[in-house]
Scaffold this motif. Structure first.
Motif, PDB file in Angstrom:
ATOM      1  N   VAL A 171      -8.395   6.865  -9.515  1.00 24.43           N
ATOM      2  CA  VAL A 171      -7.034   6.767 -10.023  1.00 24.43           C
ATOM      3  C   VAL A 171      -6.458   5.412  -9.632  1.00 24.43           C
ATOM      4  O   VAL A 171      -6.472   5.045  -8.469  1.00 24.43           O
ATOM      5  CB  VAL A 171      -6.144   7.874  -9.421  1.00 24.43           C
ATOM      6  N   GLU A 172      -6.043   4.658 -10.615  1.00 26.13           N
ATOM      7  CA  GLU A 172      -5.423   3.355 -10.349  1.00 26.13           C
ATOM      8  C   GLU A 172      -3.946   3.459 -10.677  1.00 26.13           C
ATOM      9  O   GLU A 172      -3.580   3.619 -11.832  1.00 26.13           O
ATOM     10  CB  GLU A 172      -6.014   2.285 -11.263  1.00 26.13           C
ATOM     11  N   ILE A 173      -3.121   3.370  -9.683  1.00 26.29           N
ATOM     12  CA  ILE A 173      -1.687   3.461  -9.937  1.00 26.29           C
ATOM     13  C   ILE A 173      -0.998   2.209  -9.433  1.00 26.29           C
ATOM     14  O   ILE A 173      -1.230   1.784  -8.312  1.00 26.29           O
ATOM     15  CB  ILE A 173      -1.077   4.681  -9.216  1.00 26.29           C
ATOM     16  N   MET A 178      -3.363  16.062  -9.456  1.00 26.64           N
ATOM     17  CA  MET A 178      -3.471  15.359 -10.719  1.00 26.64           C
ATOM     18  C   MET A 178      -4.871  15.508 -11.303  1.00 26.64           C
ATOM     19  O   MET A 178      -5.048  15.911 -12.439  1.00 26.64           O
ATOM     20  CB  MET A 178      -3.199  13.881 -10.429  1.00 26.64           C
ATOM     21  N   ASP A 196       0.818  -1.207   0.000  1.00 26.76           N
ATOM     22  CA  ASP A 196       0.000   0.000   0.000  1.00 26.76           C
ATOM     23  C   ASP A 196       0.850   1.254   0.000  1.00 26.76           C
ATOM     24  O   ASP A 196       1.905   1.311   0.631  1.00 26.76           O
ATOM     25  CB  ASP A 196      -0.920   0.023   1.227  1.00 26.76           C
ATOM     26  N   ILE A 197       0.387   2.248  -0.717  1.00 26.38           N
ATOM     27  CA  ILE A 197       1.092   3.518  -0.765  1.00 26.38           C
ATOM     28  C   ILE A 197       0.081   4.642  -0.931  1.00 26.38           C
ATOM     29  O   ILE A 197      -0.958   4.463  -1.571  1.00 26.38           O
ATOM     30  CB  ILE A 197       2.116   3.534  -1.927  1.00 26.38           C
ATOM     31  N   GLN A 198       0.403   5.759  -0.317  1.00 28.61           N
ATOM     32  CA  GLN A 198      -0.499   6.910  -0.370  1.00 28.61           C
ATOM     33  C   GLN A 198       0.099   7.974  -1.280  1.00 28.61           C
ATOM     34  O   GLN A 198       1.242   8.380  -1.097  1.00 28.61           O
ATOM     35  CB  GLN A 198      -0.644   7.474   1.051  1.00 28.61           C
ATOM     36  N   LEU A 199      -0.618   8.400  -2.296  1.00 25.29           N
ATOM     37  CA  LEU A 199      -0.143   9.491  -3.147  1.00 25.29           C
ATOM     38  C   LEU A 199      -1.280  10.491  -3.305  1.00 25.29           C
ATOM     39  O   LEU A 199      -2.399  10.096  -3.606  1.00 25.29           O
ATOM     40  CB  LEU A 199       0.240   8.965  -4.536  1.00 25.29           C
TER      41      LEU A 199
END
Ligand SMILES: [Mn+2]
Ligand SMILES: [Mn+2]
Ligand SMILES: [Zn+2]
Ligand SMILES: [Zn+2]
Lengths: 121, 121
Positions: free
Chosen positions: B109-111, B94, B86-89
């Motif tokens: 948003v799928e990153i 954007m 997991d990561i938070q951006l």
DNA sequence: CTAGTAATAGGAATAATTACTGTTTATTTT
DNA sequence: AAAATAAACAGTAATTATTCCTATTACTAG
């Protein structure tokens, strides 16, 4: 990698469109020039072309699509019509900060932004 | 949506792990508590749970994975072991700039960032 | 309790992709 | 140029992931 007529055709078809085609669409196109080609040949060559860096494979939900544009770029995906629109986002900053924060070496960034394109206003 | 024992189990299993499990993995888990459950029931309920906002569906290449974490976040995908981290951006900036530049209304948003996690140094 | 409806199990069907096998063809060796 | 070698091919079977269908079960309102 030995020369093959089929692979050249497949490459040409992928390079002929901006629509991020599926294997099936490519199959249909190539077939009209080379009717005996098999779907297995399509998949095998798309994989090879990806590995050799002539095209890119991208995932759209659970189907693979192929992109002639091998430069780092991302996609806007319209939830209404399914179109994938090319978009450029600088991911250098992202890559750097992730190396620092997560100790994770990013080698590729796959971004898909889901939403509605301007056809649906 | 009426209460169902099976759906509760499925929800519980998804909420029990951080590993972004596949339908198949969830099936195996739920089975041990409810051996007669069918894979169709798993898929149907995962879809419902997603629609009702209890879980999220994410795509990992061409298989669906399920995520208890419904907050907007993204994933680091390790190309060695396949783990999703997991990561938070912040994607607010954007979203805004894309509305302006592309006339495209982003709703999700799928990153996925592909690379190597710190297990492989 | 009974009718109506939502959900289920189990299995068939579909779609995308990969694997296998015998045949063809591009390239290398004579 | 002919023969040998190995890559690539067509055709088809197999796999994997997912959805669809149908008869059955189980809540819930009247
Ligand atoms: Mn593209
Ligand atoms: Mn997650
Ligand atoms: Zn659209
Ligand atoms: Zn890893």
């Amino acid at each position: 990698m030995r020369f093959s007529h089929q692979r050249e055709l497949i490459k040409k078809v992928v390079h002929s469109t901006n629509s991020h085609p599926t294997a099936d669409w490519i199959y249909a196109q190539v077939r009209s020039a080379s009717p005996k080609i098999s779907l297995g040949t399509i998949y095998r060559n798309l994989k090879q072309l990806t590995e050799e860096g002539f095209i890119r494979t991208i995932y759209d939900g659970n189907v693979a699509r192929y992109d002639w544009n091998i430069n780092s770029h991302h996609h806007l995906k319209c939830m209404e019509c399914g179109d994938l629109i090319d978009i450029q986002l600088s991911n250098e900053d992202m890559t750097k900060s992730i190396r620092k924060e997560f100790d994770f070496e990013v080698s590729d960034v796959e971004i898909t932004l889901l939403g509605k394109c301007n056809k649906h206003n």
